[in-house]
Scaffold this motif. Structure first.
Motif, PDB file in Angstrom:
ATOM      1  N   UNK A   1       0.808  -1.220   0.000  1.00  0.00           N
ATOM      2  CA  UNK A   1       0.000   0.000   0.000  1.00  0.00           C
ATOM      3  C   UNK A   1       0.844   1.274   0.000  1.00  0.00           C
ATOM      4  N   UNK A   2       2.079   1.178   0.510  1.00  0.00           N
ATOM      5  CA  UNK A   2       2.868   2.392   0.726  1.00  0.00           C
ATOM      6  C   UNK A   2       4.212   2.404  -0.005  1.00  0.00           C
ATOM      7  N   UNK A   3       4.363   1.491  -0.967  1.00  0.00           N
ATOM      8  CA  UNK A   3       5.633   1.389  -1.680  1.00  0.00           C
ATOM      9  C   UNK A   3       5.969   2.679  -2.428  1.00  0.00           C
ATOM     10  N   UNK A   4       4.982   3.308  -3.017  1.00  0.00           N
ATOM     11  CA  UNK A   4       5.247   4.547  -3.748  1.00  0.00           C
ATOM     12  C   UNK A   4       5.825   5.619  -2.819  1.00  0.00           C
ATOM     13  N   UNK A   5       5.228   5.770  -1.646  1.00  0.00           N
ATOM     14  CA  UNK A   5       5.687   6.785  -0.690  1.00  0.00           C
ATOM     15  C   UNK A   5       7.106   6.489  -0.230  1.00  0.00           C
ATOM     16  N   UNK A   6       7.377   5.213   0.030  1.00  0.00           N
ATOM     17  CA  UNK A   6       8.691   4.842   0.551  1.00  0.00           C
ATOM     18  C   UNK A   6       9.695   4.470  -0.543  1.00  0.00           C
ATOM     19  N   UNK A   7       9.369   4.822  -1.780  1.00  0.00           N
ATOM     20  CA  UNK A   7      10.364   4.764  -2.845  1.00  0.00           C
ATOM     21  C   UNK A   7      11.257   6.007  -2.785  1.00  0.00           C
ATOM     22  N   UNK A   8      10.820   6.983  -2.009  1.00  0.00           N
ATOM     23  CA  UNK A   8      11.595   8.205  -1.778  1.00  0.00           C
ATOM     24  C   UNK A   8      12.510   7.980  -0.577  1.00  0.00           C
ATOM     25  N   UNK A   9      13.816   8.094  -0.790  1.00  0.00           N
ATOM     26  CA  UNK A   9      14.794   7.808   0.263  1.00  0.00           C
ATOM     27  C   UNK A   9      14.584   8.680   1.496  1.00  0.00           C
ATOM     28  N   UNK A  10      14.178   9.937   1.310  1.00  0.00           N
ATOM     29  CA  UNK A  10      13.992  10.828   2.456  1.00  0.00           C
ATOM     30  C   UNK A  10      12.857  10.350   3.348  1.00  0.00           C
ATOM     31  N   UNK A  11      11.800   9.786   2.760  1.00  0.00           N
ATOM     32  CA  UNK A  11      10.687   9.268   3.560  1.00  0.00           C
ATOM     33  C   UNK A  11      11.090   8.017   4.330  1.00  0.00           C
TER      34      UNK A  11
END
Length: 321
Positions: free
Chosen positions: A234-244
């Motif tokens: 569900x959250x892979x897109x958000x956590x594809x950002x290293x800062x997140x």
């Protein structure tokens, strides 16, 4: 940028500079060094105010305001240009050209170089000559700001009065945000990401921060692997950002540190609003907390060595839950 709060947090340094001014013992060059957000830049402007303010550096009068707004003719500021990573020789040359012009205001001239530890060797060598041989024999005071003093050439270091800025106490930073009307949880989480109070306030206002907080609070309640897999998808897109991913890992370190501290009582907990969650977490994870601390620390290091954010997030899900 709240100058008064920044100066108050480093009041010992301000008083030292004020006393030096009163005794006519100011140095011709200063190196302010310490972590980002500890008030170096604000103190540089405060020192300039001490030289010109009719009220002893009040930070309120028209003269002080003109200095802090970069409108005073005898005070020059240079920092790292947008889209660049270091101070360039061209910036130093431009500074020297500006100082070659006659000022309409009497008194010392001040130049602030923000990020001297990033400057190229050519830029630092050019600056060294400027320190040693002021243009037109005009009295000048150079104020250099650095995060890592060891990146400044020794010949500049030897000509500066070195002043180290200690990190502002975590609880002090949190209190300032709370006093500004920011929720305690938001204040705590934001202050764990930066030493700068202004940056922490900006964090709390961002949509990304609020979403990250919501996901963090959901993550620490996961107890089954299948729930972890669902969280991952569900959250892979958000956590594809290293800062997140980095923010999630830093908050997990806070949480796990508190989970260890809570065995000795509630004093000293950073995430006090999560006390009940921490107690419940300990009930099921007493033997695993230290191992999870090591895992999260290792994943942070991997992220810093440019391992992809997706891979780090996947490893977290697989090994943490």
């Amino acid at each position: 940028m709240n100058y008064k709060k920044a100066i108050l947090n480093q009041n010992k340094i301000f008083n030292l500079l004020k006393q030096s001014k009163l005794n006519n013992r100011l140095s011709h060059a200063y190196l302010f060094y310490g972590e980002n957000g500890v008030g170096k830049k604000e103190m540089a402007y405060a020192l300039a105010c001490l030289l010109y303010c009719p009220n002893g550096g009040c930070l309120e009068c028209q003269v002080c305001q003109s200095i802090m707004n970069n409108q005073h003719m005898n005070v020059e500021y240079i920092g790292i240009d947008d889209n660049k990573t270091m101070i360039s020789k061209e910036q130093i040359t431009s500074l020297q050209e500006e100082f070659s012009k006659t000022s309409l205001i009497e008194g010392s001239r001040v130049y602030i170089v923000d990020g001297i530890d990033t400057a190229s060797m050519a830029a630092q060598n050019s600056l060294l000559k400027f320190i040693e041989e002021p243009i037109n024999n005009t009295q000048t005071i150079g104020i250099f700001l650095a995060t890592v003093s060891s990146n400044v050439v020794s010949t500049i270091l030897s000509r500066c009065a070195l002043i180290h800025f200690e990190a502002i106490d975590f609880s002090t930073r949190v209190k300032e945000l709370v006093d500004d009307g920011i929720d305690l949880m938001d204040s705590t989480l934001a202050c764990s990401l930066t030493n700068s109070i202004d940056e922490a306030i900006d964090y709390t206002k961002s949509i990304s921060f609020q979403k990250g907080k919501e996901l963090f609070l959901n993550f620490i309640k996961l107890s089954k692997q299948k729930d972890g897999v669902l969280f991952y998808l569900q959250n892979l897109d958000f956590y594809s950002d290293a800062s997140n991913v980095e923010i999630l890992l830093k908050w997990l370190l806070l949480f796990l540190d508190d989970a260890i501290k809570v065995f000795k009582g509630s004093d000293g907990l950073l995430l006090k609003p999560l006390y009940d969650t921490i107690i419940a977490y300990n009930t099921n994870n007493k033997l695993a907390i230290n191992a999870k601390l090591k895992l999260v620390s290792d994943l942070l290091n991997k992220l810093r060595y440019n391992i992809s954010a997706k891979n780090v997030f996947h490893e977290l899900i697989v090994k943490f839950i």
